[in-house]
Design an enzyme around this catalytic site. Structure first.
Site, short mmCIF file in Angstrom:
data_model
loop_
_atom_site.label_atom_id
_atom_site.label_comp_id
_atom_site.label_asym_id
_atom_site.label_seq_id
_atom_site.Cartn_x
_atom_site.Cartn_y
_atom_site.Cartn_z
N CYS A 37 1.66 20.71 9.37
CA CYS A 37 0.64 21.49 10.09
C CYS A 37 -0.02 22.55 9.22
O CYS A 37 -1.25 22.62 9.12
CB CYS A 37 1.21 22.10 11.37
SG CYS A 37 2.43 23.42 11.13
N HIS A 65 3.81 26.45 14.61
CA HIS A 65 2.77 25.41 14.58
C HIS A 65 1.38 26.04 14.53
O HIS A 65 1.10 27.01 15.23
CB HIS A 65 2.87 24.50 15.80
CG HIS A 65 1.97 23.30 15.69
ND1 HIS A 65 2.21 22.28 14.78
CD2 HIS A 65 0.80 22.98 16.31
CE1 HIS A 65 1.25 21.37 14.88
NE2 HIS A 65 0.39 21.79 15.79
N HIS A 74 -5.34 19.09 14.21
CA HIS A 74 -4.07 19.49 13.59
C HIS A 74 -3.25 18.27 13.15
O HIS A 74 -3.58 17.13 13.46
CB HIS A 74 -3.25 20.35 14.57
CG HIS A 74 -2.73 19.61 15.77
ND1 HIS A 74 -1.55 19.94 16.40
CD2 HIS A 74 -3.22 18.53 16.46
CE1 HIS A 74 -1.34 19.13 17.43
NE2 HIS A 74 -2.33 18.27 17.49
#
Length: 346
Positions: free
Chosen positions: A259, A308, A320
């Site tokens: 991420c 995240h 993402h």
């Protein structure tokens, strides 16, 4: 005449073994009777558990990334200090050579007195502490000794700093190894669960994931949200070119990402250097707490520990790299699996 021999008795050892085996068999039978029959997890239950393990793996991945980044930083700092120490040692040697030349000249002009012999010793600090001796030296000699003294102190400080950083590096390498094992352990556990499924169930899960990846890498209604800035738009456009790239823990592109690897890579394409990890990325720029105030290209963070991060894409969507088994894709902010914490405008 019939034989009346007594039958041979089993040895005490054999009786003990047989008795123990019989007792164990009875115990196993009782346990089997009392234990609840093991139930095979269904496909949906396995998927839920696997998703949770992937989330935990991503948490560990960000810690792994942080340790790796710290290791690289320490290695550079140690190399710089070692270079400085090497250069400093060369300077010290030259200063000592100069002092030796001075002593040689004095000897030729009439011999070396005891004070000159002292400042040629290996411990000029001790010599300088003897203030009465300084009166016997020329100003040139005093200046040379002080330079040597200063250089020795400087080198001692740099060597001490290098020693501390080497200790820190060793601890960081240990942490890096532990986090790598943790990530690999979570992924192996998830794979073990997936392996418990039937071939048909595995195929169904794979198809579901493929559909999710395909539908979220194709056209998505992103609305008409303006970009946060020209560079934010450039970063977002760069990330869009990576749609469909696989998630791989620790990866920073250009063919695979985790991420924070995606977000740092995207901004680098726009000429902006941002930190490597999601936690560090959360500390830069201007924080935006309302989703309605987000603009395209803003960094968006999820979960309480901020493990995240993605790029805001508009219309409640983010772009993402979700987790293992997925690809870089669009996704609704409501389906991330953790709460939206805030955005950051770089």
């Amino acid at each position: 005449m019939a034989s009346h021999r007594r039958p041979k008795q089993p040895s005490r050892t054999r009786v003990t073994v047989l008795t123990t085996a019989a007792a164990a068999a009875v115990a196993l039978s009782a346990n089997a009777a009392n234990a609840a029959p093991s139930e095979k997890l269904g496909k949906d239950e396995v998927k839920a558990k696997v998703d949770k393990l992937y989330e935990q793996a991503e948490q560990a991945t960000e810690k792994y990334n942080g340790a790796k980044e710290k290791q690289q930083k320490l290695q550079k700092e140690i190399a710089t200090i070692q270079d400085n120490v090497a250069r400093g040692q060369e300077e010290l040697n030259k200063l000592r050579d100069g002092l030796g030349s001075l002593a040689t000249a004095q000897y030729r002009s009439g011999g070396i007195d005891s004070s000159v012999q002292l400042f040629l010793s290996s411990d000029p600090d001790d010599f300088l502490d003897k203030a009465s001796t300084l009166d016997q030296l020329s100003s040139q000699q005093v200046d040379a000794l002080k330079k040597i003294q200063d250089k020795q102190r400087e080198l001692a400080q740099e060597r001490a700093e290098a020693t501390e950083k080497l200790k820190d590096l060793s601890a960081t390498r240990t942490e890096l190894g532990n986090k790598k094992k943790e990530v690999q352990g979570k992924l192996a556990e998830a794979q073990k669960l997936l392996n418990s499924l039937t071939a048909k169930e595995k195929a169904q899960l794979a198809q579901e994931q493929q559909r999710a990846n395909r539908s979220s890498t194709e056209r998505v209604d992103l609305g008409d949200a303006p970009p946060a800035s020209g560079r934010a738009q450039a970063a977002f456009s760069a990330a869009q070119t990576r749609l469909g790239s696989p998630y791989v823990y620790g990866a920073t592109g250009p063919s695979s990402f985790d991420c924070s690897g995606l977000t740092s890579w995207a901004y680098a394409q726009a000429g902006v250097s941002i930190p490597r990890t999601s936690e560090a990325q959360a500390q830069i720029g201007t924080k935006i707490y309302s989703q309605s105030d987000l603009k395209v290209g803003d960094l968006v963070f999820f979960f309480n520990d901020l493990h995240h991060v993605g790029l805001y894409a508009g219309n409640g969507q983010i772009l993402h790299a979700p987790r293992t088994g997925t690809v870089v894709r669009y996704e609704s902010m409501t389906t991330i699996g953790g709460p939206f914490m805030f955005g950051v405008r770089v």
